[in-house]
Design an enzyme around this catalytic site. Structure first.
Site, short mmCIF file in Angstrom:
data_model
loop_
_atom_site.label_atom_id
_atom_site.label_comp_id
_atom_site.label_asym_id
_atom_site.label_seq_id
_atom_site.Cartn_x
_atom_site.Cartn_y
_atom_site.Cartn_z
N ARG A 1 0.73 41.31 -82.17
CA ARG A 1 0.33 40.55 -83.35
C ARG A 1 0.49 41.40 -84.60
O ARG A 1 0.01 42.53 -84.67
CB ARG A 1 -1.13 40.11 -83.19
N THR B 1 0.18 39.35 -91.06
CA THR B 1 0.55 37.93 -91.12
C THR B 1 -0.08 37.10 -90.00
O THR B 1 -0.04 35.88 -90.06
CB THR B 1 2.08 37.79 -91.00
N ASP C 1 -11.61 43.10 -79.79
CA ASP C 1 -10.33 43.30 -79.12
C ASP C 1 -10.56 43.47 -77.62
O ASP C 1 -11.11 44.47 -77.17
CB ASP C 1 -9.63 44.54 -79.68
N ASP D 1 -8.88 46.63 -76.02
CA ASP D 1 -9.56 47.88 -76.36
C ASP D 1 -10.82 48.04 -75.53
O ASP D 1 -11.11 49.12 -75.01
CB ASP D 1 -9.92 47.91 -77.85
#
Length: 213
Positions: free
Chosen positions: A75, A79, A170, A173
């Site tokens: 990703r 954007t 995340d 993570d």
């Protein structure tokens, strides 16, 4: 715990997160496969986006599913659009493909994967999106493409950064937190089933550079 404002290490620890993740992925995989006969199970290919999708591997393997298609769609944080990087695996026009990604936010990465799978002959109605946490907009986008969705939790919305609210941060993570480089290598070889001697294994390992920094 205390997401998103709490200290990262106080939110959860890697081993704890992996154990809780496994409970959820076992349940989702079991619910899905309950509706499949043996002949259909033989056609299943699980598409795993790196890194977070790897959280589903153990649950599928324990359920007897052994065909996996790996892809790396990252990703762009500026954007929120997906960037397709690499892929490894085989699918055919009669494959039943399950895209297993713990977080379904905008649906952009999933649609990129669906388009890639379709270009290889996979039918839309043979594609299922599986997630742990989803945002309504992502679910709606997948359904509008004619694929199916199975998720454990439907959260409220996306924020102005396209993050899921309330979300959990995340997933990759947190899933790989506190896993040493040697533990990760064993995970890639023994659980994921990739060889570190091959290009794909090396590319996957390179995704963890930040993790070991």
């Amino acid at each position: 715990r205390n997401y998103p404002n709490g200290v990262y290490k106080d939110q959860c620890r890697g081993q704890e997160f992996r154990e809780q993740s496994k409970i959820i992925t076992d349940k989702i995989v079991g619910e899905l496969l309950r509706d499949f006969g043996d002949s259909d199970k033989a056609k299943i290919v699980v598409a795993l986006p790196w890194r977070a999708g790897l959280a589903f591997v153990s649950s599928f393997r324990e359920a007897g599913i052994t065909k996996f298609y790996h892809f790396d769609i990252q990703r762009d944080e500026k954007t929120a659009k997906p960037i397709f990087a690499t892929e490894n695996g085989d699918v055919s026009d009669d494959s039943i493909v399950i895209i297993a990604d713990p977080m379904l936010a905008t649906g952009g990465s999933a649609i990129t994967a669906i388009n890639k799978l379709q270009s290889k002959g996979v039918l839309k109605n043979n594609i299922i999106m599986m997630s742990v946490v989803s945002a309504p907009v992502g679910v709606a986008k997948i359904l509008s493409f004619g694929a199916r969705v199975i998720t454990a939790f439907l959260h409220k919305k996306l924020d102005n950064k396209a993050y899921i609210v309330p979300g959990l941060g995340d997933y990759g993570d947190k899933y790989f937190d506190e896993m040493s480089e040697e533990e990760l290598k064993r995970f890639i070889i023994e659980i994921v089933g990739l060889s570190l001697e091959e290009e794909t294994g090396q590319k996957l390992l390179s995704r963890f550079v930040r993790h070991f920094a």
